[in-house]
Design an enzyme around this catalytic site. Structure first.
Site, PDB file in Angstrom:
ATOM      1  N   CYS A  65      -6.205  13.088   4.076  1.00 55.98           N
ATOM      2  CA  CYS A  65      -6.141  11.719   4.586  1.00 55.98           C
ATOM      3  C   CYS A  65      -6.987  11.726   5.848  1.00 55.98           C
ATOM      4  CB  CYS A  65      -4.687  11.370   4.897  1.00 55.98           C
ATOM      5  SG  CYS A  65      -4.475   9.864   5.876  1.00 55.98           S
ATOM      6  N   THR A  66      -7.819  10.710   6.019  1.00 58.22           N
ATOM      7  CA  THR A  66      -8.749  10.744   7.156  1.00 58.22           C
ATOM      8  C   THR A  66      -8.046  10.598   8.513  1.00 58.22           C
ATOM      9  OG1 THR A  66      -9.193   8.390   6.786  1.00 58.22           O
ATOM     10  CG2 THR A  66     -10.773   9.974   5.865  1.00 58.22           C
ATOM     11  N   HIS A  67      -6.776  10.202   8.500  1.00 59.60           N
ATOM     12  CA  HIS A  67      -6.021  10.179   9.760  1.00 59.60           C
ATOM     13  C   HIS A  67      -5.651  11.604  10.230  1.00 59.60           C
ATOM     14  CE1 HIS A  67      -5.331   5.888   8.914  1.00 59.60           C
ATOM     15  NE2 HIS A  67      -4.817   5.756  10.124  1.00 59.60           N
ATOM     16  N   GLU A  96      -1.460   5.659  14.204  1.00 54.38           N
ATOM     17  CA  GLU A  96      -1.881   4.279  14.534  1.00 54.38           C
ATOM     18  C   GLU A  96      -1.293   3.847  15.881  1.00 54.38           C
ATOM     19  OE1 GLU A  96      -3.835   1.847  12.824  1.00 54.38           O
ATOM     20  OE2 GLU A  96      -4.520   3.583  11.694  1.00 54.38           O
ATOM     21  N   TYR A 143      -1.689   2.161   4.110  1.00 57.09           N
ATOM     22  CA  TYR A 143      -1.939   1.800   2.713  1.00 57.09           C
ATOM     23  C   TYR A 143      -1.159   2.735   1.773  1.00 57.09           C
ATOM     24  CZ  TYR A 143      -6.110  -1.229   3.476  1.00 57.09           C
ATOM     25  OH  TYR A 143      -6.977  -2.245   3.813  1.00 57.09           O
ATOM     26  N   GLY A 144      -0.930   3.953   2.248  1.00 54.23           N
ATOM     27  CA  GLY A 144      -0.444   5.029   1.373  1.00 54.23           C
ATOM     28  C   GLY A 144       0.883   4.775   0.707  1.00 54.23           C
ATOM     29  N   CYS A 186     -11.392   6.416   3.543  1.00 57.16           N
ATOM     30  CA  CYS A 186      -9.956   6.439   3.296  1.00 57.16           C
ATOM     31  C   CYS A 186      -9.748   7.042   1.904  1.00 57.16           C
ATOM     32  CB  CYS A 186      -9.435   5.003   3.347  1.00 57.16           C
ATOM     33  SG  CYS A 186      -7.699   4.823   2.923  1.00 57.16           S
ATOM     34  N   ASN A 187      -9.042   8.152   1.858  1.00 54.38           N
ATOM     35  CA  ASN A 187      -8.780   8.817   0.570  1.00 54.38           C
ATOM     36  C   ASN A 187      -7.987   7.902  -0.354  1.00 54.38           C
ATOM     37  OD1 ASN A 187      -9.304  12.059   0.929  1.00 54.38           O
ATOM     38  ND2 ASN A 187      -8.809  11.067   2.852  1.00 54.38           N
ATOM     39  N   THR A 188      -7.039   7.168   0.235  1.00 51.67           N
ATOM     40  CA  THR A 188      -6.148   6.317  -0.555  1.00 51.67           C
ATOM     41  C   THR A 188      -6.927   5.185  -1.213  1.00 51.67           C
ATOM     42  OG1 THR A 188      -4.485   6.848   1.115  1.00 51.67           O
ATOM     43  CG2 THR A 188      -3.971   5.053  -0.392  1.00 51.67           C
ATOM     44  N   ASP A 241     -11.544   1.744   6.747  1.00 52.13           N
ATOM     45  CA  ASP A 241     -10.295   2.497   6.544  1.00 52.13           C
ATOM     46  C   ASP A 241      -9.125   1.545   6.749  1.00 52.13           C
ATOM     47  OD1 ASP A 241      -8.562   4.790   6.214  1.00 52.13           O
ATOM     48  OD2 ASP A 241      -8.247   4.793   8.375  1.00 52.13           O
ATOM     49  N   SER A 242      -7.944   1.992   6.344  1.00 56.84           N
ATOM     50  CA  SER A 242      -6.730   1.211   6.582  1.00 56.84           C
ATOM     51  C   SER A 242      -6.451   1.082   8.078  1.00 56.84           C
ATOM     52  CB  SER A 242      -5.540   1.904   5.916  1.00 56.84           C
ATOM     53  OG  SER A 242      -5.346   3.180   6.509  1.00 56.84           O
TER      54      SER A 242
HETATM   55  N1  DGL Z   1      -6.861   7.146   6.202  1.00 58.98           N
HETATM   56  C1  DGL Z   1      -6.157   6.832   4.976  1.00 58.98           C
HETATM   57  C2  DGL Z   1      -6.441   7.948   3.941  1.00 58.98           C
HETATM   58  O1  DGL Z   1      -7.397   8.662   4.090  1.00 58.98           O
HETATM   59  C3  DGL Z   1      -4.751   6.572   5.342  1.00 58.98           C
HETATM   60  C4  DGL Z   1      -3.974   5.883   4.346  1.00 58.98           C
HETATM   61  C5  DGL Z   1      -2.855   5.023   4.850  1.00 58.98           C
HETATM   62  O2  DGL Z   1      -3.119   4.009   5.464  1.00 58.98           O
HETATM   63  O3  DGL Z   1      -1.727   5.360   4.489  1.00 58.98           O
HETATM   64  O4  DGL Z   1      -5.763   8.087   2.965  1.00 58.98           O
END
Ligand code: DGL
Length: 268
Positions: A181-183, A149, A40-41, A71-73, A8-9
């Protein structure tokens, strides 16, 4: 037993790792957090695709039998190319708008995801498969990932920002909210505070891990073993912080696994 890479990011994919350790505790895991580059988003599609490829190649070259892009992104921007280049199973995550469309009673679904996910072709193709009577309110969660984060998921600041992002979804009368988003599962408490208990929250981590299990079962028949494997936490920013956050955010008993952590060196 398989070695599974989870990438993940940042710390968001810990929500997927947590579920993986619950369903498949016997395997070995490498959790790779690119926290030096989160979020990342808000980055360009090309950047996300390139960086995700580099990190998945790193996991593959370190012996992973399968990779979960948690990570969805990154999934939205990069999974097609990664699958084309790597020969191991690659499991992605995408906002659960399909299960949400099946669960909603009033046909109004909110989806909270990153800007890059919402504008991706992959997400928009998924959206186009929904029945016409399902109304989806898309909302970017800009600014939330950096707070999570920084360990501030339960802060007043996060609650305030989340309140602003959820207002259009609340105003539209959504009865179902997709955590795209996994966060965001780490904001569950704040979301409940703002939206109450009646809204249905859709988080796909359980389904993602079921998919992982199906993929590794195809290659690995030895799933009956009851042991507990190793979990290596790797961060591009600070490995002790990552380990501390994993202990704070996850429900799994990490002490029952063999855990270690290290810093990601230069790999480009
Ligand atoms: N966990 C990432 C997701 O699922 C977060 C993306 C990010 O870093 O902005 O999209």
């Amino acid at each position: 037993m398989a070695l599974i890479g989870v990438f993940d990011s940042g710390v968001g994919g810990l929500s997927i790792l947590d579920e993986a350790l619950r369903q498949l505790p016997q395997h070995d895991y490498i959790y790779l957090a690119d926290s030096a580059n989160a979020p990342y988003g808000e980055k360009s599609s090309d950047w996300i695709a390139g960086r995700s490829m580099v990190l998945c190649k790193y996991l593959a070259s370190n012996g992973c039998d399968a990779i979960v892009i948690a990570c969805n992104t990154a999934t939205a921007q990069a999974i097609k190319q990664i699958r084309a280049e790597l020969e191991i199973p690659i499991i992605g995550v995408e906002p659960g708008i399909k299960p949400a469309a099946m669960q909603t009673k009033n046909g109004i679904v909110g989806v909270l995801a990153t800007e890059a996910t919402l504008k991706s072709d992959k997400f928009n193709a998924l959206l186009a498969t929904l029945p016409e009577n399902c109304h989806v309110i898309k909302q970017s969660g800009a600014g939330l990932v950096p707070l999570i984060e920084a360990g501030k998921a339960d802060s007043a600041e996060a609650l305030d920002l989340l309140g602003q992002h959820l207002a259009p979804i609340l105003d539209a009368g959504a009865d179902t909210l997709v955590l795209g988003c996994t966060h965001y599962p780490f904001l569950r408490k704040a979301i409940r505070k703002l939206l109450g208990d009646s809204i249905t929250l859709v988080d796909t981590s359980e389904a993602v891990v079921k998919q992982l299990q199906r993929q590794i079962e195809n290659r690995d028949q030895d799933l009956q073993s009851q042991g507990r494997g190793t979990v290596i936490f790797i961060s591009s920013k600070n490995e002790s912080l990552l380990l501390g956050m994993a202990k704070d955010l996850m429900f799994s008993d990490l002490q029952s696994h063999f855990i270690s952590s290290k810093r990601l060196g230069e790999i480009a």
